[in-house]
Design a protein around this motif. Sequence first.
Motif, PDB file in Angstrom:
ATOM      1  N   LYS A 150       0.802  -1.226   0.000  1.00 33.19           N
ATOM      2  CA  LYS A 150       0.000   0.000   0.000  1.00 33.19           C
ATOM      3  C   LYS A 150       0.833   1.274   0.000  1.00 33.19           C
ATOM      4  O   LYS A 150       0.323   2.361  -0.249  1.00 33.19           O
ATOM      5  CB  LYS A 150      -0.883   0.052   1.265  1.00 33.19           C
ATOM      6  N   ARG A 189       1.960   2.335   2.742  1.00 32.03           N
ATOM      7  CA  ARG A 189       1.343   2.964   3.911  1.00 32.03           C
ATOM      8  C   ARG A 189       2.370   3.166   5.013  1.00 32.03           C
ATOM      9  O   ARG A 189       3.168   2.282   5.291  1.00 32.03           O
ATOM     10  CB  ARG A 189       0.233   2.047   4.404  1.00 32.03           C
ATOM     11  N   SER A 196      -7.894  -0.673   3.833  1.00 28.99           N
ATOM     12  CA  SER A 196      -8.501  -0.508   2.514  1.00 28.99           C
ATOM     13  C   SER A 196      -7.466  -0.883   1.445  1.00 28.99           C
ATOM     14  O   SER A 196      -6.275  -0.617   1.604  1.00 28.99           O
ATOM     15  CB  SER A 196      -8.973   0.934   2.345  1.00 28.99           C
ATOM     16  N   ASN A 233      -6.182   0.071  -1.270  1.00 26.28           N
ATOM     17  CA  ASN A 233      -5.761   1.122  -2.205  1.00 26.28           C
ATOM     18  C   ASN A 233      -4.305   1.489  -1.915  1.00 26.28           C
ATOM     19  O   ASN A 233      -3.779   1.124  -0.863  1.00 26.28           O
ATOM     20  CB  ASN A 233      -6.636   2.364  -1.999  1.00 26.28           C
ATOM     21  N   SER A 292     -10.299   5.274  -1.244  1.00 29.52           N
ATOM     22  CA  SER A 292     -10.506   3.846  -0.983  1.00 29.52           C
ATOM     23  C   SER A 292     -11.254   3.197  -2.144  1.00 29.52           C
ATOM     24  O   SER A 292     -12.053   3.841  -2.811  1.00 29.52           O
ATOM     25  CB  SER A 292     -11.301   3.668   0.308  1.00 29.52           C
ATOM     26  N   HIS A 325      -5.401  11.462   3.455  1.00 25.89           N
ATOM     27  CA  HIS A 325      -5.985  10.226   3.014  1.00 25.89           C
ATOM     28  C   HIS A 325      -7.067  10.526   1.991  1.00 25.89           C
ATOM     29  O   HIS A 325      -7.504  11.641   1.914  1.00 25.89           O
ATOM     30  CB  HIS A 325      -6.707   9.772   4.257  1.00 25.89           C
TER      31      HIS A 325
END
Length: 508
Positions: free
Chosen positions: A58, A60, A145, A147, A153, A237
């Motif tokens: 991700k 992230r 999520s 994405n 998302s 986000h």
Amino acid sequence: MKTLIEKMNKNNVDMQVIQRAGEIIKQGGLVAFPTETVYGLGANALDEEAAKKTYAAKGRPSDNPLIVHIAEYRALEKIAVDIPERTAAIAEHFWPGPLTMIFKKSEAVPYGTTGGLDTVAVRMPSDTIARELILASGGYVSAPSANTSGRPSPTLAEHVAEDLSGRIEMILDSGSVEIGLESTILDMTVEPPMILRPGAITADMLEEVIGMVSIDETILGAESEKAPKAPGMKYRHYAPKAKLTIVEGNIREEVLAIRQMVYAAMNDKKKVGIIATKETIAYYSNGIIKNIGSREDEKSIAKNLYAVLREFDSEGVDEIYSESFAMKGIGNAIMNRLEKAAGHLRVAAADIVRRQKYRRVVFVSQTDTCRGPMAAEIFRQKRLRQEYVVDSRGMVVLFPEPANQKAEAVMRSAGLTLSAHTAMPFSEKEIAEDILVLTMDETQKNKIITEYEGAVSVYTLSEFVEDDTEILDPYGMALNNYGECFEKISMLINKLTDKLNSCAEGEY
Ligand code: AMP
Ligand code: MG
């Protein structure tokens, strides 16, 4: 890595595919799957390495914890400790469903999954595919999520593929999700429990079951200095690539303000998108206009929000202007996501609307066959900083005549035409504060002012641009008199353009 995409039917789940997907997760791999909220990126929640892979796929930040998805209430005991008594009542009402609860974590949950926190977020999704997959994967599936971090998302499997193709083992595709926004997050470790992220389960719904709940004050406040309690809420986000501005006011003001801002942005050669609703879409004409759903049915708006933001991304728009939505029911969650997508960029519609004094310009002549239509058509060619509806009307129009032939000849030699024109009589529809009525001479002006109540924005064209040129009616004269009339009108329209453009602030 090649990402396998498996089509699935919610009503007839293919258990062989589920078994294969479950094996992938048990082996430490990643499988994206549908839930009722958004598509999730599934991994074994009890495996530190799998969490690392999730963050990598991700992109992230690893301080942003994952939600652990379970399929049975009793699975909670293994991953959470000090579970408050009222948890059962909440679960009874809202699980399976779009509610995540936060508890103290047990030893079983690695810090990789919780982003280093001593708490764990848990949800039991209602989607049948999600449920079967969780059971087939050993019962504990971490799923943020599905994405790329920072993008909206995914609400369709295509969105997942767009972001994660080649980075994960499998995508289970069952089409569009039901809700379209991430779960409500409720922190059960504090008293009263606190909503850290709004979703389809609202504060009112929770309060009916357990009495008072509190709400993290950072959820909507652009001004709050404090860090949000859910680490993920601090990132910009859900963001589209374009600059998104939320326009707030009553519906009429929002539409007018958005029209103004879109017009100005397009003047600056920007590619512009509009987030409109079923109720307002007909009022827009410029830009890429998208219907996000109905104001009567906020759920339809929730469901379409992320897909609309993604569409704007793929169309490469520079700026997006969005109407705002009622803060009732799921409306809170919608506005929370929109605000975050906008990086908290909000404008008051009324302030914008106030900057444009006139929205329509009506040129009035005697019969609406020569001077008025000429003026209107010349004005329509100008580069204007604000948008105006431009018309012409006549004081005495007995039937819908076309434009005068000599007027048309003169216009043609200037590369213009009145061929589409039909004379129309002046009426009270032309009287409003934001309609600028410009007559060819004093008599027409005086007649309008005496005949119509509230006729405040009525001037002769010359008077309005502070010039003393008279625009004589060339009717019955030679072609060159029409030519002279055209020249005078052209000169006055240039002045009008300058005046209106200099009044327009143009800066939003
Ligand atoms: P996503 O899975 O993409 O919906 O993101 C998960 C959200 O849950 C993020 O905003 C996280 O910060 C939040 N979250 C997960 N675990 C916790 C936790 N233990 N405490 C607070 N927030 C959490
Ligand atoms: Mg997310």
